[in-house]
Design a protein around this motif. Structure first.
Motif, PDB file in Angstrom:
ATOM      1  N   SER A 177     -10.852  -1.352  -2.590  1.00 24.10           N
ATOM      2  CA  SER A 177     -10.368  -0.466  -3.859  1.00 24.10           C
ATOM      3  C   SER A 177      -9.503   0.511  -3.444  1.00 24.10           C
ATOM      4  CB  SER A 177     -11.879   0.184  -4.126  1.00 24.10           C
ATOM      5  OG  SER A 177     -12.806  -0.835  -4.698  1.00 24.10           O
ATOM      6  N   GLY A 178      -8.323   0.142  -2.706  1.00 22.32           N
ATOM      7  CA  GLY A 178      -7.334   1.298  -2.398  1.00 22.32           C
ATOM      8  C   GLY A 178      -7.342   1.950  -0.804  1.00 22.32           C
ATOM      9  N   HIS A 179      -8.381   1.755  -0.192  1.00 21.22           N
ATOM     10  CA  HIS A 179      -8.749   2.233   1.063  1.00 21.22           C
ATOM     11  C   HIS A 179      -8.596   1.036   2.261  1.00 21.22           C
ATOM     12  CE1 HIS A 179     -11.172   4.767  -1.703  1.00 21.22           C
ATOM     13  NE2 HIS A 179     -10.105   5.178  -1.667  1.00 21.22           N
ATOM     14  N   GLY A 180      -8.112   0.346   1.906  1.00 21.68           N
ATOM     15  CA  GLY A 180      -8.121  -0.974   3.199  1.00 21.68           C
ATOM     16  C   GLY A 180      -7.170  -0.555   4.302  1.00 21.68           C
ATOM     17  N   LEU A 181      -6.215  -0.123   4.113  1.00 22.03           N
ATOM     18  CA  LEU A 181      -5.438   0.075   5.137  1.00 22.03           C
ATOM     19  C   LEU A 181      -5.934   1.318   6.286  1.00 22.03           C
ATOM     20  CD1 LEU A 181      -2.503  -0.830   6.048  1.00 22.03           C
ATOM     21  CD2 LEU A 181      -1.615   1.309   5.273  1.00 22.03           C
ATOM     22  N   GLN A 182      -6.612   2.306   5.477  1.00 26.26           N
ATOM     23  CA  GLN A 182      -6.951   3.468   6.263  1.00 26.26           C
ATOM     24  C   GLN A 182      -8.373   3.037   6.777  1.00 26.26           C
ATOM     25  OE1 GLN A 182      -8.051   7.048   3.881  1.00 26.26           O
ATOM     26  NE2 GLN A 182      -7.170   6.096   2.135  1.00 26.26           N
ATOM     27  N   GLN A 183      -9.158   2.191   6.110  1.00 24.38           N
ATOM     28  CA  GLN A 183     -10.414   1.798   6.787  1.00 24.38           C
ATOM     29  C   GLN A 183     -10.234   0.454   7.626  1.00 24.38           C
ATOM     30  OE1 GLN A 183     -12.946   1.732   3.145  1.00 24.38           O
ATOM     31  NE2 GLN A 183     -13.274   3.729   3.543  1.00 24.38           N
ATOM     32  N   GLY A 188      -1.172  15.746   5.940  1.00 21.18           N
ATOM     33  CA  GLY A 188      -2.303  16.264   5.081  1.00 21.18           C
ATOM     34  C   GLY A 188      -2.464  15.880   3.757  1.00 21.18           C
ATOM     35  N   TYR A 189      -3.748  15.829   3.306  1.00 18.17           N
ATOM     36  CA  TYR A 189      -4.066  15.739   1.663  1.00 18.17           C
ATOM     37  C   TYR A 189      -4.277  17.011   1.045  1.00 18.17           C
ATOM     38  CZ  TYR A 189      -4.597  10.560   1.454  1.00 18.17           C
ATOM     39  OH  TYR A 189      -4.518   9.069   1.808  1.00 18.17           O
ATOM     40  N   LEU A 190      -3.594  17.159  -0.042  1.00 20.58           N
ATOM     41  CA  LEU A 190      -4.027  18.575  -0.708  1.00 20.58           C
ATOM     42  C   LEU A 190      -4.744  18.277  -2.052  1.00 20.58           C
ATOM     43  CD1 LEU A 190      -3.490  21.830  -1.026  1.00 20.58           C
ATOM     44  CD2 LEU A 190      -1.288  21.035  -2.098  1.00 20.58           C
ATOM     45  N   VAL A 196     -12.199   9.343  -5.094  1.00 15.46           N
ATOM     46  CA  VAL A 196     -11.403   8.050  -5.500  1.00 15.46           C
ATOM     47  C   VAL A 196     -10.128   8.352  -6.079  1.00 15.46           C
ATOM     48  CG1 VAL A 196     -11.482   5.828  -6.493  1.00 15.46           C
ATOM     49  CG2 VAL A 196     -13.424   6.631  -5.567  1.00 15.46           C
ATOM     50  N   ILE A 197      -9.200   8.092  -5.603  1.00 13.28           N
ATOM     51  CA  ILE A 197      -7.742   8.170  -6.033  1.00 13.28           C
ATOM     52  C   ILE A 197      -7.289   6.829  -6.561  1.00 13.28           C
ATOM     53  CG2 ILE A 197      -5.436   8.825  -5.455  1.00 13.28           C
ATOM     54  CD1 ILE A 197      -6.565  10.311  -3.236  1.00 13.28           C
ATOM     55  N   HIS A 215      -1.754  -4.666  -5.539  1.00 15.04           N
ATOM     56  CA  HIS A 215      -3.157  -4.751  -5.984  1.00 15.04           C
ATOM     57  C   HIS A 215      -4.169  -4.277  -5.265  1.00 15.04           C
ATOM     58  CE1 HIS A 215      -1.938  -8.852  -8.282  1.00 15.04           C
ATOM     59  NE2 HIS A 215      -1.493  -7.795  -8.820  1.00 15.04           N
ATOM     60  N   TYR A 216      -5.184  -3.244  -5.873  1.00 17.12           N
ATOM     61  CA  TYR A 216      -6.373  -3.046  -5.377  1.00 17.12           C
ATOM     62  C   TYR A 216      -7.343  -4.197  -5.316  1.00 17.12           C
ATOM     63  CZ  TYR A 216      -5.750   2.046  -5.394  1.00 17.12           C
ATOM     64  OH  TYR A 216      -5.453   3.498  -5.066  1.00 17.12           O
ATOM     65  N   ALA A 217      -8.120  -4.357  -4.061  1.00 24.47           N
ATOM     66  CA  ALA A 217      -9.175  -5.260  -4.310  1.00 24.47           C
ATOM     67  C   ALA A 217     -10.325  -4.746  -4.572  1.00 24.47           C
ATOM     68  CB  ALA A 217      -9.519  -5.891  -2.881  1.00 24.47           C
ATOM     69  N   THR A 248      -2.600  11.778 -10.816  1.00 21.08           N
ATOM     70  CA  THR A 248      -1.296  11.591 -10.123  1.00 21.08           C
ATOM     71  C   THR A 248      -1.368  12.177  -8.666  1.00 21.08           C
ATOM     72  OG1 THR A 248       0.115  11.466 -12.251  1.00 21.08           O
ATOM     73  CG2 THR A 248       1.050  12.096 -10.405  1.00 21.08           C
ATOM     74  N   PHE A 249      -0.809  11.244  -7.792  1.00 26.06           N
ATOM     75  CA  PHE A 249      -0.628  11.580  -6.374  1.00 26.06           C
ATOM     76  C   PHE A 249       0.744  11.622  -5.941  1.00 26.06           C
ATOM     77  CE2 PHE A 249      -1.494   7.192  -5.983  1.00 26.06           C
ATOM     78  CZ  PHE A 249      -0.561   6.823  -4.828  1.00 26.06           C
ATOM     79  N   CYS A 250       1.492  12.303  -4.986  1.00 27.70           N
ATOM     80  CA  CYS A 250       2.606  12.376  -4.738  1.00 27.70           C
ATOM     81  C   CYS A 250       2.722  12.995  -3.246  1.00 27.70           C
ATOM     82  CB  CYS A 250       3.370  13.328  -5.555  1.00 27.70           C
ATOM     83  SG  CYS A 250       5.116  13.766  -5.109  1.00 27.70           S
ATOM     84  N   SER A 303       0.886  -1.203   0.068  1.00 25.08           N
ATOM     85  CA  SER A 303       0.113   0.196   0.083  1.00 25.08           C
ATOM     86  C   SER A 303       0.726   1.410   0.026  1.00 25.08           C
ATOM     87  CB  SER A 303      -0.913  -0.090   1.233  1.00 25.08           C
ATOM     88  OG  SER A 303      -1.218   1.186   1.553  1.00 25.08           O
ATOM     89  N   SER A 304       0.409   2.386  -0.367  1.00 23.57           N
ATOM     90  CA  SER A 304       0.897   3.608  -0.314  1.00 23.57           C
ATOM     91  C   SER A 304       0.913   4.192   1.095  1.00 23.57           C
ATOM     92  CB  SER A 304       0.553   4.591  -1.450  1.00 23.57           C
ATOM     93  OG  SER A 304      -0.939   4.869  -1.242  1.00 23.57           O
ATOM     94  N   SER A 305       0.103   3.702   1.935  1.00 23.41           N
ATOM     95  CA  SER A 305       0.258   3.876   3.329  1.00 23.41           C
ATOM     96  C   SER A 305      -0.428   5.116   3.931  1.00 23.41           C
ATOM     97  CB  SER A 305       1.523   3.533   4.075  1.00 23.41           C
ATOM     98  OG  SER A 305       2.072   2.205   3.457  1.00 23.41           O
ATOM     99  N   SER A 306      -1.375   5.598   3.453  1.00 24.60           N
ATOM    100  CA  SER A 306      -1.896   6.751   4.054  1.00 24.60           C
ATOM    101  C   SER A 306      -3.370   6.813   4.250  1.00 24.60           C
ATOM    102  CB  SER A 306      -1.770   8.093   2.952  1.00 24.60           C
ATOM    103  OG  SER A 306      -2.209   7.438   1.756  1.00 24.60           O
ATOM    104  N   ILE A 307      -3.900   7.986   4.948  1.00 25.42           N
ATOM    105  CA  ILE A 307      -5.250   7.923   5.475  1.00 25.42           C
ATOM    106  C   ILE A 307      -5.761   9.324   5.575  1.00 25.42           C
ATOM    107  CG2 ILE A 307      -4.540   8.285   7.894  1.00 25.42           C
ATOM    108  CD1 ILE A 307      -6.978   7.050   8.646  1.00 25.42           C
ATOM    109  N   ARG A 308      -6.933   9.604   4.941  1.00 22.30           N
ATOM    110  CA  ARG A 308      -7.668  10.848   4.876  1.00 22.30           C
ATOM    111  C   ARG A 308      -8.962  10.790   5.264  1.00 22.30           C
ATOM    112  NH1 ARG A 308     -10.310  10.223  -0.797  1.00 22.30           N
ATOM    113  NH2 ARG A 308      -9.257   8.360  -1.577  1.00 22.30           N
ATOM    114  N   ASN A 309      -9.285  12.076   5.440  1.00 21.47           N
ATOM    115  CA  ASN A 309     -10.805  12.262   5.841  1.00 21.47           C
ATOM    116  C   ASN A 309     -11.640  12.782   4.609  1.00 21.47           C
ATOM    117  OD1 ASN A 309     -10.341  11.784   8.700  1.00 21.47           O
ATOM    118  ND2 ASN A 309      -9.682  13.728   9.076  1.00 21.47           N
TER     119      ASN A 309
END
Ligand SMILES: NCCCC(=O)O
Length: 400
Positions: A352-358, A96-98, A399-400, A324-326, A265-267, A50-56
């Motif tokens: 779908s890419g949010h498993g770690l944070q959820q 933070g996310y921007l 969705v990212i 892999h995204y599930a 693209t995210f960074c 995972s890219s290992s992040s969390i956002r609200n």
């Protein structure tokens, strides 16, 4: 090892281990728990890659609330997950996310999402291009209309730390882990009765939890059930910059937050480096064992980032991998809860890419459903399996 357990969880990465942790932490649950994991290295687990992040910053209230619980849980993780004096440090960096908006449609979505997030107490602000230029003079903002920044409650942290912390604590609280592979699910009419393993053993169970990530549909099929989840490849690239893109010290200590460009693209910073990914132009289902990164995606990522900042023009790739995204093909959102007919088969799939944070909130929710037959804290019923039966997508705009 027993011949039967009250709860058997298929998949021992972050989702399965979170369910096991919350079950065994609850004094109202006095059952036995077994987690079955096919790969002891977790090398190809979506958690590890995972890219290992969390956002609200989501559009749906339930997704915002799921992440708000996750953020607080990650903040408290070391204390709550202590085992024998060992306090797992997740290195949570609340950078933070921007989100950057270019078109009128993107601006409208950002404003609508912002209203939802603020109503739930999220610490998010909308900035115009002038404000973003003050915070990050190196960014090109001429094409932007609006941006949304999470001032706290969002950031990045150790993915394997989260998984291992859940796992170690679940074990310390009495859960058993078994390295083996489920090759069949035993079912009598609308009741799951157990699992058959590659080793030749069979284990009976009262409840079965599908936490098998991108292999969720294969697992469900063994019980004669369906779920719209398939593996989709996401490539991650880590690179060094010749010129450090400095910003205002008042925002993430001068470093970029996790920036989501309108291009997709995210960074984000990754130690002294940067980590980036993008939404693939072509996004087919891939083979479960195909982890070859799509190297050509880095050309697009580099171009998107260099267009956004001169500092990203001279970069050197230092690492890359693919996970892999599930991927939930119905609506790109988690499916959490019981099958509509086979009630003792529970899904925690399709993140779908949010498993770690959820994982904290979904693990807690699934454990509540098993213990009480209902969700007690966050009501997860709108993201349950029933919408799959009705073929009604539960759409998430961010969705990212
Ligand atoms: N899934 C990649 C970026 C993380 C996120 O969606 O928040």
């Amino acid at each position: 090892m027993r011949d039967g357990y009250d709860v058997v969880i298929i998949g021992g990465a972050v989702i399965g281990s979170s369910v096991a942790y919350f079950l065994t932490a609850n004094p109202d649950f006095d059952g036995s728990v077994l987690i079955i994991e096919r790969d002891s290295s977790f090398a190809q687990a979506s958690t590890s890659l995972s890219s290992s992040s969390i956002r609200n910053q989501f559009s749906n209230p339930i997704n915002v609330q799921i992440s708000q619980f996750g953020t607080q849980f990650i903040r408290d993780f070391a204390e709550v997950m202590e085992v024998d004096g060992d306090k797992p440090d997740l290195g949570f960096h609340e950078g933070g996310y921007l989100f950057l908006a270019q078109t009128d449609t993107q601006v409208q979505i950002l404003r609508e999402n912002h209203a939802v997030q603020k109503s739930l107490g999220a610490d998010v602000v909308l900035w115009d291009p002038g404000q973003i230029k003050t915070a990050f003079p190196h960014l090109r903002v001429d094409d932007l209309q609006l941006t949304s920044y999470g001032q706290s409650g969002e950031g990045w942290f150790s993915n394997t730390g989260l998984m291992n912390g859940f796992r170690n604590k679940a074990r310390a609280q009495g859960a058993d882990y078994l390295i083996d592979e489920v090759v069949d699910i035993l079912r009598s009419k609308d009741q799951i009765t157990g699992v058959a393993l590659k080793s030749g053993r069979s284990i009976a169970c009262g409840t079965l939890v599908n936490a098998s990530g991108p292999r969720a549909a294969q697992t469900a099929a063994m019980a004669g059930l369906t779920i719209p989840v398939e593996p989709r490849k996401r490539s991650i690239f880590v690179f060094d910059c010749a010129t450090t893109p400095e910003g205002s010290a008042t925002v993430n200590r001068g470093r970029l937050p996790l920036m989501i460009d309108p291009s997709g693209t995210f960074c984000r910073p990754e130690g002294q480096y940067f980590l980036a990914g993008t939404v693939p132009a072509d996004d087919p289902m891939v083979d479960w064992d195909d982890f070859e990164p799509r190297h050509e995606e880095f050309d697009r990522i580099w171009m998107d980032l260099a267009n956004r900042s001169e500092a990203f023009e001279a970069v050197k790739l230092v690492n890359f991998w693919a996970g892999h995204y599930a991927f939930n093909t119905l609506d790109h959102n988690v499916i959490a809860g019981s099958h509509n007919k086979v009630r003792n088969f529970l899904f925690a799939n399709g993140f779908s890419g949010h498993g770690l944070q959820q994982s904290p909130a979904i693990g807690r929710g699934i454990s509540e459903w098993i213990t009480y037959g209902e969700f007690r804290t966050l009501d997860l019923s709108e993201i349950g399996y029933d919408r799959v039966v009705r073929n009604e997508p539960f759409l998430e705009k961010a969705v990212i």
